[in-house]
Write a protein that holds these residues in place. Structure first.
Motif, PDB file in Angstrom:
ATOM      1  N   MET A 178       5.651  27.203 -24.022  1.00 26.95           N
ATOM      2  CA  MET A 178       6.823  26.627 -23.386  1.00 26.95           C
ATOM      3  C   MET A 178       7.691  27.756 -22.812  1.00 26.95           C
ATOM      4  N   HIS A 179       8.248  27.516 -21.659  1.00 30.70           N
ATOM      5  CA  HIS A 179       9.145  28.455 -21.001  1.00 30.70           C
ATOM      6  C   HIS A 179      10.420  28.581 -21.838  1.00 30.70           C
ATOM      7  N   LYS A 180      10.843  29.807 -22.138  1.00 32.55           N
ATOM      8  CA  LYS A 180      12.066  30.041 -22.897  1.00 32.55           C
ATOM      9  C   LYS A 180      13.073  30.739 -22.003  1.00 32.55           C
ATOM     10  N   LEU A 181      14.197  30.078 -21.826  1.00 28.88           N
ATOM     11  CA  LEU A 181      15.222  30.517 -20.891  1.00 28.88           C
ATOM     12  C   LEU A 181      16.523  30.792 -21.634  1.00 28.88           C
ATOM     13  N   LEU A 182      17.125  31.962 -21.379  1.00 34.31           N
ATOM     14  CA  LEU A 182      18.414  32.312 -21.957  1.00 34.31           C
ATOM     15  C   LEU A 182      19.472  32.311 -20.866  1.00 34.31           C
ATOM     16  N   PHE A 183      20.530  31.554 -21.079  1.00 35.50           N
ATOM     17  CA  PHE A 183      21.707  31.592 -20.214  1.00 35.50           C
ATOM     18  C   PHE A 183      22.773  32.380 -20.961  1.00 35.50           C
ATOM     19  N   PHE A 184      23.253  33.458 -20.364  1.00 37.21           N
ATOM     20  CA  PHE A 184      24.240  34.329 -20.991  1.00 37.21           C
ATOM     21  C   PHE A 184      25.496  34.323 -20.126  1.00 37.21           C
ATOM     22  N   GLY A 185      26.510  33.580 -20.562  1.00 35.11           N
ATOM     23  CA  GLY A 185      27.786  33.521 -19.857  1.00 35.11           C
ATOM     24  C   GLY A 185      28.770  34.487 -20.472  1.00 35.11           C
ATOM     25  N   TYR A 186      29.408  35.268 -19.638  1.00 36.17           N
ATOM     26  CA  TYR A 186      30.384  36.213 -20.170  1.00 36.17           C
ATOM     27  C   TYR A 186      31.652  36.207 -19.324  1.00 36.17           C
ATOM     28  N   GLY A 187      32.756  36.457 -20.010  1.00 36.27           N
ATOM     29  CA  GLY A 187      34.064  36.469 -19.375  1.00 36.27           C
ATOM     30  C   GLY A 187      35.137  36.174 -20.400  1.00 36.27           C
ATOM     31  N   ASN A 188      36.370  36.456 -20.043  1.00 28.24           N
ATOM     32  CA  ASN A 188      37.501  36.296 -20.944  1.00 28.24           C
ATOM     33  C   ASN A 188      38.224  34.984 -20.665  1.00 28.24           C
ATOM     34  N   PRO A 189      38.145  34.022 -21.578  1.00 23.97           N
ATOM     35  CA  PRO A 189      38.807  32.732 -21.377  1.00 23.97           C
ATOM     36  C   PRO A 189      40.328  32.829 -21.246  1.00 23.97           C
ATOM     37  N   SER A 190      40.927  33.931 -21.662  1.00 26.97           N
ATOM     38  CA  SER A 190      42.379  34.113 -21.560  1.00 26.97           C
ATOM     39  C   SER A 190      42.803  34.642 -20.200  1.00 26.97           C
ATOM     40  N   ARG A 191      41.838  34.871 -19.325  1.00 24.80           N
ATOM     41  CA  ARG A 191      42.139  35.429 -18.000  1.00 24.80           C
ATOM     42  C   ARG A 191      41.723  34.485 -16.877  1.00 24.80           C
ATOM     43  N   GLY A 192      42.166  33.253 -16.954  1.00 27.11           N
ATOM     44  CA  GLY A 192      41.971  32.304 -15.873  1.00 27.11           C
ATOM     45  C   GLY A 192      40.525  32.124 -15.464  1.00 27.11           C
ATOM     46  N   ASP A 193      40.239  32.459 -14.214  1.00 29.26           N
ATOM     47  CA  ASP A 193      38.908  32.229 -13.649  1.00 29.26           C
ATOM     48  C   ASP A 193      37.825  33.101 -14.273  1.00 29.26           C
ATOM     49  N   ASP A 194      38.202  34.107 -15.049  1.00 31.28           N
ATOM     50  CA  ASP A 194      37.211  34.935 -15.729  1.00 31.28           C
ATOM     51  C   ASP A 194      36.414  34.112 -16.735  1.00 31.28           C
ATOM     52  N   ALA A 195      36.896  32.928 -17.059  1.00 32.17           N
ATOM     53  CA  ALA A 195      36.212  32.035 -18.005  1.00 32.17           C
ATOM     54  C   ALA A 195      35.044  31.279 -17.376  1.00 32.17           C
ATOM     55  N   LEU A 196      34.773  31.459 -16.100  1.00 36.01           N
ATOM     56  CA  LEU A 196      33.737  30.674 -15.418  1.00 36.01           C
ATOM     57  C   LEU A 196      32.365  30.794 -16.072  1.00 36.01           C
ATOM     58  N   GLY A 197      31.957  31.986 -16.472  1.00 44.88           N
ATOM     59  CA  GLY A 197      30.648  32.169 -17.119  1.00 44.88           C
ATOM     60  C   GLY A 197      30.520  31.356 -18.397  1.00 44.88           C
ATOM     61  N   PRO A 198      31.443  31.552 -19.362  1.00 46.19           N
ATOM     62  CA  PRO A 198      31.383  30.745 -20.582  1.00 46.19           C
ATOM     63  C   PRO A 198      31.503  29.243 -20.331  1.00 46.19           C
ATOM     64  N   LEU A 199      32.339  28.845 -19.369  1.00 49.20           N
ATOM     65  CA  LEU A 199      32.497  27.412 -19.087  1.00 49.20           C
ATOM     66  C   LEU A 199      31.214  26.786 -18.564  1.00 49.20           C
ATOM     67  N   LEU A 200      30.499  27.501 -17.691  1.00 53.91           N
ATOM     68  CA  LEU A 200      29.234  26.962 -17.194  1.00 53.91           C
ATOM     69  C   LEU A 200      28.233  26.818 -18.335  1.00 53.91           C
ATOM     70  N   VAL A 201      28.172  27.806 -19.208  1.00 56.83           N
ATOM     71  CA  VAL A 201      27.239  27.740 -20.337  1.00 56.83           C
ATOM     72  C   VAL A 201      27.590  26.568 -21.251  1.00 56.83           C
ATOM     73  N   GLU A 202      28.877  26.318 -21.474  1.00 58.08           N
ATOM     74  CA  GLU A 202      29.287  25.147 -22.264  1.00 58.08           C
ATOM     75  C   GLU A 202      28.766  23.860 -21.628  1.00 58.08           C
ATOM     76  N   GLN A 203      28.871  23.772 -20.321  1.00 51.66           N
ATOM     77  CA  GLN A 203      28.409  22.562 -19.631  1.00 51.66           C
ATOM     78  C   GLN A 203      26.900  22.383 -19.758  1.00 51.66           C
ATOM     79  N   ILE A 204      26.135  23.444 -19.577  1.00 55.08           N
ATOM     80  CA  ILE A 204      24.684  23.269 -19.623  1.00 55.08           C
ATOM     81  C   ILE A 204      24.182  23.072 -21.046  1.00 55.08           C
ATOM     82  N   ASN A 205      24.954  23.485 -22.032  1.00 52.83           N
ATOM     83  CA  ASN A 205      24.577  23.218 -23.429  1.00 52.83           C
ATOM     84  C   ASN A 205      24.510  21.724 -23.705  1.00 52.83           C
ATOM     85  N   GLN A 206      25.267  20.949 -22.978  1.00 54.33           N
ATOM     86  CA  GLN A 206      25.281  19.503 -23.165  1.00 54.33           C
ATOM     87  C   GLN A 206      23.951  18.855 -22.795  1.00 54.33           C
TER      88      GLN A 206
END
Length: 147
Positions: A1-29
């Motif tokens: 099976m294909h194993k894929l890692l999504f690695f989102g990084y950024g600081n949630p306290s710095r506005g738009d810098d949270a985009l990486g973690p936010l996308l990863v939260e969405q795809i975790n669903q």
């Protein structure tokens, strides 16, 4: 099976810098069996160990210079000045992996989502949220191939 890692990084306290973690939260669903995710405020050399065992890695970050709404690019192992600092680039992290494990790192992509506001205490801007939704929709279609 294909194993894929999504690695989102950024600081949630710095506005738009949270985009990486936010996308990863969405795809975790999606709860896809092929998908593993990781979130941190920045990439560090220690994360090289987290890349083992994957067929592909997708790094996700906010960016003020990429195309709107988002931009994909391949990432290749490359030694740069960041490997000696606390935070490293995806290319330097892949280079570190290669040096530690004496084999090529997994094929990797960088998903940069356009951000605008990065000040401490900022909230996610409306424009960045729109770009996040566009990236999320595109990634959802791409991930359906994992099922």
């Amino acid at each position: 099976m294909h194993k894929l890692l999504f690695f989102g990084y950024g600081n949630p306290s710095r506005g738009d810098d949270a985009l990486g973690p936010l996308l990863v939260e969405q795809i975790n669903q999606y709860k896809l069996p092929c998908l593993t995710s990781l979130v941190d405020m920045q990439l560090m050399v220690e994360h090289a160990a987290d890349l083992t065992g994957y067929n592909q890695v997708v790094f996700v970050d906010a960016d003020v210079a990429c195309k709107i709404p988002f931009e994909f690019s391949e990432v290749f192992a490359s030694k740069d000045d960041s490997y000696t600092s606390h935070a490293v680039t995806p290319a330097a992290l892949l280079y570190t992996f290669q040096q530690i494990y004496r084999r090529p790192p997994p094929p990797s992509l960088l998903l940069r989502i356009r951000g605008y506001s990065f000040e401490l205490g900022d909230r996610l801007s409306k424009q960045a949220d729109s770009n996040l939704q566009a990236a999320s929709t595109a990634i959802r279609q791409w991930l359906l191939q994992c099922k």
